[in-house]
Design an enzyme around this catalytic site. Structure first.
Site, mmCIF file in Angstrom:
data_model
loop_
_atom_site.group_PDB
_atom_site.id
_atom_site.type_symbol
_atom_site.label_atom_id
_atom_site.label_comp_id
_atom_site.label_asym_id
_atom_site.label_seq_id
_atom_site.Cartn_x
_atom_site.Cartn_y
_atom_site.Cartn_z
ATOM 1 N N HIS A 157 0.869 -1.182 0.000
ATOM 2 C CA HIS A 157 0.000 0.000 0.000
ATOM 3 C C HIS A 157 0.902 1.228 0.000
ATOM 4 C CE1 HIS A 157 -2.850 2.912 1.754
ATOM 5 N NE2 HIS A 157 -3.826 2.081 1.450
ATOM 6 N N ASP B 245 3.112 -3.979 8.178
ATOM 7 C CA ASP B 245 1.913 -3.169 7.967
ATOM 8 C C ASP B 245 0.728 -4.098 8.199
ATOM 9 O OD1 ASP B 245 -0.376 -2.085 6.913
ATOM 10 O OD2 ASP B 245 0.524 -1.458 5.018
ATOM 11 N N GLN C 222 -4.369 -4.788 7.222
ATOM 12 C CA GLN C 222 -5.296 -5.862 6.819
ATOM 13 C C GLN C 222 -5.011 -7.146 7.588
ATOM 14 O OE1 GLN C 222 -7.798 -5.123 5.004
ATOM 15 N NE2 GLN C 222 -7.124 -3.212 4.063
ATOM 16 N N LYS D 206 -10.494 -0.397 10.727
ATOM 17 C CA LYS D 206 -10.699 -1.554 9.856
ATOM 18 C C LYS D 206 -11.050 -2.798 10.679
ATOM 19 C CE LYS D 206 -7.297 0.130 6.509
ATOM 20 N NZ LYS D 206 -8.028 0.495 5.303
ATOM 21 N N CYS E 20 -4.823 2.403 -3.550
ATOM 22 C CA CYS E 20 -3.561 2.939 -2.995
ATOM 23 C C CYS E 20 -2.434 1.924 -3.155
ATOM 24 C CB CYS E 20 -3.708 3.347 -1.533
ATOM 25 S SG CYS E 20 -4.860 4.670 -1.292
HETATM 26 N N1 PMP Z 1 -1.859 -0.613 4.553
HETATM 27 C C1 PMP Z 1 -2.815 -1.381 4.035
HETATM 28 C C2 PMP Z 1 -2.470 -2.777 3.614
HETATM 29 C C3 PMP Z 1 -4.110 -0.892 3.906
HETATM 30 O O1 PMP Z 1 -5.055 -1.666 3.383
HETATM 31 C C4 PMP Z 1 -4.404 0.416 4.335
HETATM 32 C C5 PMP Z 1 -5.795 0.986 4.203
HETATM 33 N N2 PMP Z 1 -6.380 0.809 2.963
HETATM 34 C C6 PMP Z 1 -3.368 1.169 4.880
HETATM 35 C C7 PMP Z 1 -2.121 0.632 4.981
HETATM 36 C C8 PMP Z 1 -3.587 2.578 5.341
HETATM 37 O O2 PMP Z 1 -4.501 2.633 6.392
HETATM 38 P P1 PMP Z 1 -4.928 4.063 6.930
HETATM 39 O O3 PMP Z 1 -5.514 4.802 5.780
HETATM 40 O O4 PMP Z 1 -5.927 3.764 7.993
HETATM 41 O O5 PMP Z 1 -3.712 4.722 7.433
#
Ligand code: PMP
Length: 436
Positions: free
Chosen positions: A148, A225, A228, A251, A391
């Site tokens: 991401h 990270d 998920q 999430k 993203c």
């Molecule tokens: N890493 C991953 C794998 C994600 O799916 C996401 C959210 N889509 C993020 C980071 C970023 O999360 P946040 O927008 O809550 O900072």
């Protein structure tokens, strides 16, 4: 519903192995779970809401909404500073939430749980507070092509600043990381391996302990990270053998606006502050300051106390369902979802074939309908999915697509919603006059 494999009792899965088998019976009473989520009672475009955008943000149960509203009604005050009763109660609630997170993740110390705004901020904190101090020109950071932007851009910025080099692990055709490349991409210059626990596009559960073991062998630190990861099964940060673990409670049934960063206790002292200001100091003169011990050192300014309280309530709720049960529920939904989507010849599906290799999401494309059009048509059916690059633009390029649609399921979704999704995908074909 049919499933691809069955097993009476799924084995424990620490979200890094592929040992969960598809359960033959439901592990969650979804009807009961749904009753706890007021938003699921609403309609969208005249249809009952089918919420399949959980990988972006999940919904809050009454228990979370009530905990936050009780906080504002009963003990709203700033934390750590006041001698009065409300401030002490607010501090207890805030620190109580930290203790719950520490227990939930099996952290090595309560002080190693740092509250941030989200996963993104947690990773940026590590890049600034640890990365700037420890990385030099010529050092290497190992990432993967599935990351991401949150686990990519902060490292690009750091690399530009200090002159270190980014390297990448690729994926194979099935959507798994190419672990066979580890030997080439990990070198004596590697200082950090930063990898997502679960891909937000492919759904792949990555084998973190294996990667961490290889990283340790070259003396590199490991950042996971977990945006998920945490929502989808039991996570034990110590068993993963990570050094940093980041996640976003929004999430995992918690509120928006608060994030979590776990830092291995012995690294906390090797990190500089991230932001400067109130709460993070030991002493301040006009010229200089010294720092408070962790976690205060990394939490400058007034924190999101009510969000922390909501986070604590979300953990209680998740634990009442059982993280193993949540994992099994998702594997069961995945099996049905993949089976139904594979029946549709006009779809391309991305990610591992085996439902137990992935969390409860599937990214897909209709060969003839753009993902954004699909998302708009599904919304007319009351179905919320995500469409776009998620993203993860480098991964889109790697897959050779501009965008995908993504349906992501959670504890309150059931197999009947898979059927609703499939019916709507067929209806979308009709809107464009395409064959089904
Ligand atoms: N890493 C991953 C794998 C994600 O799916 C996401 C959210 N889509 C993020 C980071 C970023 O999360 P946040 O927008 O809550 O900072």
């Amino acid at each position: 519903m049919t499933t691809t494999t069955t097993g009476s009792k799924p084995e424990r899965d620490a979200l890094s192995s592929t040992t969960v088998r598809v359960p033959s019976t439901p592990s969650l009473d979804v009807a009961r779970v749904r009753a706890d989520f007021p938003i699921l009672g609403r309609t969208v475009n005249g249809r009952p809401l089918v919420y399949l955008d959980n990988a972006a943000t999940t919904q809050c149960p009454d228990a979370v909404i009530d905990a936050m509203s009780d906080f504002y009604r009963c003990c709203n005050a700033n934390v750590h500073r006041g001698v009065h009763t409300l401030s002490q109660e607010a501090t207890e609630a805030y620190e109580g939430a930290r203790a719950k997170v520490a227990h939930f993740l099996n952290a090595d110390a309560k002080a190693s749980i740092i509250f941030t705004r989200n996963t993104t901020e947690s990773i940026n904190l590590v890049a600034h507070a640890w990365g700037r101090r420890h990385l030099r020109n010529g050092d290497e950071i190992l990432l993967s092509v599935i990351e991401h932007h949150s686990n990519l851009v902060p490292w690009q910025m750091l690399a530009q600043e200090v002159g270190c080099r980014l390297r990448f692990i690729d994926i194979d055709e099935s959507g798994h990381l190419r672990l066979d490349q580890l030997d080439q991409v990990l070198t004596s210059r590697t200082r950090l391996v930063a990898i997502s626990h679960v891909s937000n596009v492919l759904g792949t559960v990555n084998p973190i302990p294996t990667i961490a073991c290889a990283a340790r062998a070259v003396g590199a630190k490991v950042l996971v990270d977990g945006a998920q990861g945490v929502p989808h099964g039991p996570v034990d940060v110590q068993a993963l053998d990570a050094d940093f673990y980041a996640y976003s409670p929004h999430k995992a049934l918690g509120p928006l606006g608060i994030g979590v960063l776990w830092v291995r206790r012995d690294i906390l002292e090797e990190m500089d502050p991230f932001l400067g200001g109130g709460e993070m100091i030991r002493d301040v003169t006009l010229e200089r300051s010294t720092w408070a011990p962790a976690p205060a050192k990394f939490e400058a300014g007034t924190p999101s106390v009510a969000d922390a309280v909501g986070l604590g309530a979300s953990i209680d709720y998740l634990e009442s369902l059982g993280m193993d049960e949540i994992r099994q529920h998702e594997v069961r939904i995945n099996a049905y979802l993949l089976e139904r989507l594979r029946e549709l010849p006009f779809l391309a599906l991305y990610g591992p074939e085996d439902p137990s290799d992935r969390c409860g999401l599937v990214a897909f494309n209709d060969h003839q309908i753009h993902a954004h059009d699909l998302g708009t048509i599904l919304d007319q059916h009351g179905i919320a999915i995500r469409a776009g690059h998620h993203c993860a633009k480098p991964l889109m390029r790697r897959l050779g697509v501009m965008a995908t649609a993504r349906a992501s399921f959670y504890v309150y979704n059931d197999v009947d919603e898979v059927d609703t999704l499939v019916d709507a995908l067929l209806a979308a074909r009709k809107v464009f006059g395409l064959s089904t």
